[in-house]
Design an enzyme around this catalytic site. Structure first.
Site, PDB file in Angstrom:
ATOM      1  N   GLU A 114       0.835  -1.189   0.000  1.00  0.00           N
ATOM      2  CA  GLU A 114       0.000   0.000   0.000  1.00  0.00           C
ATOM      3  C   GLU A 114       0.873   1.243   0.000  1.00  0.00           C
ATOM      4  OE1 GLU A 114      -2.752  -0.326   3.248  1.00  0.00           O
ATOM      5  OE2 GLU A 114      -3.737  -2.100   2.418  1.00  0.00           O
ATOM      6  N   HIS A 228      -8.001  10.436   3.209  1.00  0.00           N
ATOM      7  CA  HIS A 228      -7.754   9.284   2.343  1.00  0.00           C
ATOM      8  C   HIS A 228      -8.060   9.698   0.907  1.00  0.00           C
ATOM      9  CE1 HIS A 228      -7.826   5.276   0.640  1.00  0.00           C
ATOM     10  NE2 HIS A 228      -7.333   4.807   1.776  1.00  0.00           N
ATOM     11  N   ARG A 274      -0.365   9.261   1.555  1.00  0.00           N
ATOM     12  CA  ARG A 274      -1.751   9.682   1.372  1.00  0.00           C
ATOM     13  C   ARG A 274      -1.922  11.191   1.261  1.00  0.00           C
ATOM     14  NH1 ARG A 274      -4.535   5.384   5.633  1.00  0.00           N
ATOM     15  NH2 ARG A 274      -4.530   3.621   4.182  1.00  0.00           N
ATOM     16  N   HIS A 331     -10.092  10.844   7.068  1.00  0.00           N
ATOM     17  CA  HIS A 331      -9.911   9.417   7.335  1.00  0.00           C
ATOM     18  C   HIS A 331      -9.354   9.111   8.723  1.00  0.00           C
ATOM     19  CE1 HIS A 331      -9.280   5.226   6.439  1.00  0.00           C
ATOM     20  NE2 HIS A 331      -7.956   5.314   6.499  1.00  0.00           N
ATOM     21  N   ARG A 366      -0.165   9.328   8.816  1.00  0.00           N
ATOM     22  CA  ARG A 366      -0.046   7.894   9.098  1.00  0.00           C
ATOM     23  C   ARG A 366       0.299   7.089   7.852  1.00  0.00           C
ATOM     24  NH1 ARG A 366      -3.510   3.705   8.589  1.00  0.00           N
ATOM     25  NH2 ARG A 366      -5.400   4.965   8.370  1.00  0.00           N
TER      26      ARG A 366
END
Length: 523
Positions: A114, A228, A274, A331, A366
């Protein structure tokens, strides 16, 4: 009014709360209070997996480096190292508890990749149903051993003689319960639900931040809200998250004309951190462009991503055409109640775990799939500290019926609070916009809830309190970093800090291996 006592009171039922309860249940009387059902949490909705080093080719130092790089070098170094080192052990623990992780034909764990990860180290369960599989497993383990109170919202924490002594709640029937406990744990999530478009469960409204603030706990990094990049968004309606794992399996962000969105933006392309991807998409949308996730090259999409497939059906998105309309949405909350590596806050007897806490492991942004990891790693550590600590007797204090000091001004509707946060404290911020938001929030008296407050009023008070805190924090940070982007201030680049600082290790061999890894990436 009911009065109850327990050894440990946990407010919230996500992965961190349930994991803490599991680690304590054999030694303490544990009560969990949650404002909705136990399945109503961000953890349960988590489509992405849980990141951890499980292969010999991978190394905790590489996971650590990906974590602090994504976090814009704002991470707490010691706690970030704990996260990635102890993550491997926690995966083994979850395997022993029979969490049904996805596996290859040879029995090995199936590993995905990811955004922000330079290796495939994401473990999934049920494809895009990792969170629900872990939550269901933990719930089965604590069922019958822990008292679970659903549909009760915490009105406020009880502070007596300088320490947290409990909390009072109100349930859906309007009944008030006073809980006294020797240990209180905040585990009720973050604050992304304060935005109009978000990925969070409906129950998430910044309660943990408001509760901690009113109790006098130190808070930090509230300005860092992660957006997100890919919410399924069609005709002004959000239908839920489209996992980053889709891009890890070959999905690509494109315009309506098929032009690649992330081309030339970042070395990791569609799998960039992100904050980078969200701002890039936001820029296109501001120019009137529609953005899509091209999934035409993702093999076995419907089997691999059953939850997303279901969402597409609800949104009338024809998957055979290969394009899912997406837009960024709030998010994750990187900030929260400041804790040490043992979950302790600055208020005695009050702990915080999961997204309710600010451990510092996420920095300013994050890294994908580190949230479930944080939940299990620091929940276990918090439980161990509670078990090691000197037991406090549960003190039962006289219950005073609180009368309002003044008539509460009319509270704004939730949708209006969300509109203000989205318009003025969203993906891109300016000092002028934040000033406008602060003036709006100051129109309302942000009183703390009292026994007369309805559950809905308590939630809106918490939203006002938390929204004001987030905007105030964003106004004070005059730089762009991670999830906090100020278009009126430049972005800082601390690569030199990373090279000099993050690989200081006690063991020379570990240091040598880490430096070797760093040399390969920063060459």
């Amino acid at each position: 009014m009911n009065v109850e006592s327990t050894d440990v009171l946990i407010i919230g039922s996500g992965i961190a709360g349930l994991m803490t309860a599991e680690c304590l249940r054999s030694h303490k009387n544990v009560t969990i209070v949650t404002k909705s059902s136990f399945r109503s949490s961000n953890s349960y909705l988590a489509q992405g997996g849980i990141a951890a080093v499980t292969e010999t080719e991978d190394h905790w130092a590489e996971h650590f480096m990906d974590t602090v790089t994504a976090g814009s070098f704002h991470n707490e170094e010691t706690l970030s190292e704990i996260l990635v080192k102890e993550g491997t052990e926690m995966i083994r623990q979850l395997e022993e508890w029979n969490v049904p992780f996805d596996r290859n034909k040879d029995g090995s764990l199936t590993l995905g990749r990811e955004g922000g990860h330079r290796r495939s180290r994401i473990i999934h369960a049920g494809g895009d149903r990792t969170g629900s599989r872990i939550i269901d497993t933990l719930y089965k383990r604590i069922a019958g051993h822990v008292t679970m109170k659903e549909y009760e919202i915490a009105g406020d924490l009880i502070i007596k003689q300088g320490r947290c002594a409990g909390a009072w709640t109100k349930n859906s029937e309007g009944e008030i319960t006073i809980y006294f406990a020797s240990t209180i744990i905040l585990a009720c999530g973050g604050a992304a639900g304060l935005y109009s478009v978000h990925s969070n469960d409906r129950s998430i409204s910044g309660d943990s931040i408001a509760l901690a603030y009113r109790a006098g706990a130190v808070l930090s990094d509230l300005e860092f809200i992660q957006f997100h990049p890919t919410m399924l968004f069609k005709k002004g309606v959000s239908y839920g998250l489209v996992s980053e794992a889709v891009r890890g399996e070959g999905g690509r962000l494109v315009t309506s004309e098929g032009a690649p969105v992330m081309s030339g933006v970042h070395e990791l392309g569609d799998l960039a951190p992100r904050d980078v991807v969200s701002r890039t998409i936001f820029g296109f949308i501001q120019k009137g462009e529609d953005i899509f996730l091209d999934v035409s090259k993702v093999k076995n999409f419907t089997n691999r991503f059953p939850s997303i497939t279901s969402q597409c059906k609800k949104a009338d998105v024809v998957l055979k055409e290969g394009k899912i309309p997406v837009a960024p949405g709030a998010h994750f909350t990187m900030g929260g109640t400041v804790t040490n590596q043992w979950g302790e806050t600055t208020v005695p007897c009050l702990y915080a775990v999961g997204e309710a806490s600010r451990t510092g492991v996420h920095g300013a942004n994050r890294l994908a799939s580190n949230s479930l990891l944080e939940g299990v790693v620091f929940a276990k550590r918090t439980a161990s500290r509670i078990l090691e600590s000197k037991d406090h007797e549960v003190s039962i204090y006289p219950v005073e019926w609180g009368f309002p000091t003044q008539k509460q001004k009319k509270l704004p509707e939730k949708i209006e609070i969300q509109r203000q946060m989205t318009q003025y404290a969203g993906i891109v911020r300016t000092g002028k916009d934040l000033d406008k938001a602060l003036r709006w929030f100051r129109r309302f008296s942000i009183d703390k809830p009292d026994y007369y407050s309805t559950p809905d009023e308590i939630e809106r008070m918490n939203m006002l309190q938390t929204g004001w805190l987030i905007i105030s924090s964003a106004q004070m940070r005059t730089e762009s970093r991670g999830g906090h982007y100020r278009s009126d201030y430049p972005t800082k680049n601390d690569n030199d800090w990373l090279k000099k600082q993050i690989y200081r290790k006690k063991d020379w061999n570990e240091q040598a291996e880490a430096e070797k890894t760093a040399a390969g990436i920063f060459a």
